[in-house]
Design an enzyme around this catalytic site. Structure first.
Site, PDB file in Angstrom:
ATOM      1  N   LYS A 111     -31.625 -44.624 -54.333  1.00  0.00           N
ATOM      2  CA  LYS A 111     -32.111 -45.663 -55.251  1.00  0.00           C
ATOM      3  C   LYS A 111     -33.450 -46.234 -54.805  1.00  0.00           C
ATOM      4  CE  LYS A 111     -28.535 -46.227 -58.091  1.00  0.00           C
ATOM      5  NZ  LYS A 111     -27.142 -46.320 -58.086  1.00  0.00           N
ATOM      6  N   LYS A 194     -25.453 -34.919 -59.731  1.00  0.00           N
ATOM      7  CA  LYS A 194     -24.289 -35.687 -60.199  1.00  0.00           C
ATOM      8  C   LYS A 194     -24.550 -36.267 -61.593  1.00  0.00           C
ATOM      9  CE  LYS A 194     -23.892 -39.901 -58.847  1.00  0.00           C
ATOM     10  NZ  LYS A 194     -23.823 -41.162 -58.124  1.00  0.00           N
ATOM     11  N   LYS A 197     -25.474 -42.676 -64.526  1.00  0.00           N
ATOM     12  CA  LYS A 197     -25.527 -43.454 -65.764  1.00  0.00           C
ATOM     13  C   LYS A 197     -26.928 -43.464 -66.342  1.00  0.00           C
ATOM     14  CE  LYS A 197     -21.873 -46.556 -64.073  1.00  0.00           C
ATOM     15  NZ  LYS A 197     -21.814 -47.535 -62.982  1.00  0.00           N
TER      16      LYS A 197
HETATM   17  P1  TYM Z   1     -20.085 -46.706 -59.925  1.00  0.00           P
HETATM   18  O1  TYM Z   1     -20.107 -47.801 -60.927  1.00  0.00           O
HETATM   19  O2  TYM Z   1     -21.351 -45.960 -59.644  1.00  0.00           O
HETATM   20  O3  TYM Z   1     -18.991 -45.635 -60.339  1.00  0.00           O
HETATM   21  C1  TYM Z   1     -17.664 -46.028 -60.636  1.00  0.00           C
HETATM   22  C2  TYM Z   1     -16.688 -44.957 -60.185  1.00  0.00           C
HETATM   23  O4  TYM Z   1     -16.963 -43.720 -60.845  1.00  0.00           O
HETATM   24  C3  TYM Z   1     -17.127 -42.688 -59.885  1.00  0.00           C
HETATM   25  N1  TYM Z   1     -18.143 -41.733 -60.376  1.00  0.00           N
HETATM   26  C4  TYM Z   1     -17.936 -40.429 -60.534  1.00  0.00           C
HETATM   27  N2  TYM Z   1     -16.848 -39.665 -60.326  1.00  0.00           N
HETATM   28  C5  TYM Z   1     -16.956 -38.339 -60.604  1.00  0.00           C
HETATM   29  N3  TYM Z   1     -18.097 -37.768 -61.062  1.00  0.00           N
HETATM   30  C6  TYM Z   1     -19.213 -38.499 -61.287  1.00  0.00           C
HETATM   31  N4  TYM Z   1     -20.323 -37.927 -61.746  1.00  0.00           N
HETATM   32  C7  TYM Z   1     -19.152 -39.906 -61.019  1.00  0.00           C
HETATM   33  N5  TYM Z   1     -20.049 -40.907 -61.138  1.00  0.00           N
HETATM   34  C8  TYM Z   1     -19.409 -42.018 -60.734  1.00  0.00           C
HETATM   35  C9  TYM Z   1     -17.608 -43.398 -58.623  1.00  0.00           C
HETATM   36  O5  TYM Z   1     -17.396 -42.630 -57.475  1.00  0.00           O
HETATM   37  C10 TYM Z   1     -16.781 -44.656 -58.675  1.00  0.00           C
HETATM   38  O6  TYM Z   1     -15.492 -44.439 -58.154  1.00  0.00           O
HETATM   39  N6  TYM Z   1     -20.137 -49.121 -55.594  1.00  0.00           N
HETATM   40  C11 TYM Z   1     -19.278 -48.743 -56.697  1.00  0.00           C
HETATM   41  C12 TYM Z   1     -18.551 -49.907 -57.342  1.00  0.00           C
HETATM   42  C13 TYM Z   1     -17.770 -50.717 -56.366  1.00  0.00           C
HETATM   43  C14 TYM Z   1     -16.570 -50.348 -55.721  1.00  0.00           C
HETATM   44  C15 TYM Z   1     -16.208 -51.446 -54.877  1.00  0.00           C
HETATM   45  C16 TYM Z   1     -15.778 -49.196 -55.769  1.00  0.00           C
HETATM   46  C17 TYM Z   1     -18.125 -51.964 -55.944  1.00  0.00           C
HETATM   47  N7  TYM Z   1     -17.157 -52.427 -55.030  1.00  0.00           N
HETATM   48  C18 TYM Z   1     -15.064 -51.407 -54.069  1.00  0.00           C
HETATM   49  C19 TYM Z   1     -14.624 -49.170 -54.955  1.00  0.00           C
HETATM   50  C20 TYM Z   1     -14.282 -50.261 -54.117  1.00  0.00           C
HETATM   51  C21 TYM Z   1     -20.147 -48.047 -57.734  1.00  0.00           C
HETATM   52  O7  TYM Z   1     -21.317 -48.269 -57.824  1.00  0.00           O
HETATM   53  O8  TYM Z   1     -19.455 -47.247 -58.571  1.00  0.00           O
END
Ligand code: TYM
Length: 327
Positions: A111, A194, A197
């Protein structure tokens, strides 16, 4: 039964990657313990975002959770910012994570790589600190995430070890859980990257029309091999489509290979599109109904009330452990 915790950041429209890698697993595990599934709205502030967008995205994630089948009578669904203990605990925990390890986090490097150093917010750098606070607040052992979040959960584990070595058994050791298939859904336009979003061509967004979803799948990048075969190094596009199909239909890779033996990529893509559309059609209908019903606000309120109950106890335990006076 062990507590379960995970969250999604409302930075943009959710993708099929979020759905397969995270939300579907939340639904699977929701009856296996008390689950805390939140919307990481404070985390969304680590990069510039319009207030209205943040608000709408947050509401959408709650509605998507419900539309996917999370039961608000079992799972606690809430906004991170409705539980002040997240921020308070992060302020304490930031003293037990170090600049070196934070600067090695892949997500931070990705990022920040295109940003000037003067423009990189402290919150982006300290992101894993708040995430560690999220993780430990509910004494959760199980953290279902996609592959890209494993490094952050590992860092939270290091922190727990460090903290408990210093103060005794205060925090519960968490562990990342990733799905066997679908923990890393790739971009349709560049299957070596990957699905995130922020790539309208390569992403399938949950709010895309069913037609647009079909179109995107039909124009997904494939290869010249001409055989439906799971081989990530030589056929990343086909392997990604197989992963999507397998995780939504339950068919194994072998079954898919057999089914499409001697058939062209066009047939295969059509079948993948059918699978995705069959999954998302009722999901999108439920989402629309939920948004209209006003259920989201009620669910978030209830979720926050329970989350606050548990989180404030953990926070107090930490405050006492470190010697904050009068606690
Ligand atoms: P975030 O919002 O980027 O993504 C949310 C969840 O979706 C999964 N994910 C994917 N899984 C498979 N293929 C993909 N292309 C893909 N893109 C995203 C992510 O691995 C995630 O599980 N930091 C975290 C949010 C968070 C969090 C936490 C998660 C904040 N505090 C505590 C677990 C525990 C995040 O940015 O996820």
């Amino acid at each position: 039964m062990d507590n379960i915790l995970s969250g999604i950041k409302p930075t943009g429209q959710l993708t099929l990657g979020n759905y397969i890698g995270a939300i579907k697993n939340f639904v699977k595990v929701q009856n296996e313990g008390e689950s805390f599934l939140f919307i990481a709205d404070l985390h969304a502030l680590t990069l510039p975002i319009e207030p209205e967008t943040l608000k709408n995205n947050s509401r959408d994630i709650a509605a998507y959770y419900l539309a996917a089948g999370l039961d608000p009578n079992r799972a606690n669904i809430f906004l991170q910012s409705d539980v002040p203990s997240h921020s308070e605990l992060a302020i304490i925990l930031q003293n037990y994570l170090y600049m070196g390890e934070l600067s090695r986090m892949t997500q931070f490097k990705d990022k920040s790589s295109k940003m000037k150093e003067e423009a990189i917010g402290l919150g982006l750098f300290a992101y894993p600190v708040l995430m560690a606070a999220d993780i430990v607040l509910y004494d959760s052992k199980r953290i279902p995430v996609g592959e890209d979040q494993v490094q952050h959960v590992e860092l939270a584990r290091d922190l727990v070890k460090r903290f408990n070595n210093r103060y005794g058994e205060v925090l519960v050791m968490p562990k990342a859980e990733i799905a066997k298939v679908g923990a890393r859904i790739m971009s349709l336009s560049d299957p070596t990257k990957k699905m995130s979003k922020s790539d309208p061509k390569g992403d399938i967004y949950l709010n895309d029309s069913l037609e647009a979803i079909r179109k995107k799948i039909m124009s997904a990048v494939t290869d010249m091999v001409g055989k439906v075969h799971y081989d990530v190094s030589n056929q990343p596009g086909i392997s990604n489509l197989m992963t999507i199909m397998s995780s939504l239909s339950g068919k194994t890779f072998e079954q898919i290979e057999k089914e499409f033996e001697g058939k062209g990529y066009g047939d295969f893509k059509r079948a993948v599109a059918d699978t995705v559309v069959a999954e998302l059609t009722p999901f999108k209908q439920r989402y629309e109904e939920i948004i209209k019903s006003g259920l989201v606000d009620e669910v978030l309120q209830r979720g926050a009330s329970r989350a606050n109950q548990i989180a404030s106890k953990t926070l107090l335990r930490v405050q006492k452990a470190v010697g904050l006076y009068h606690k």
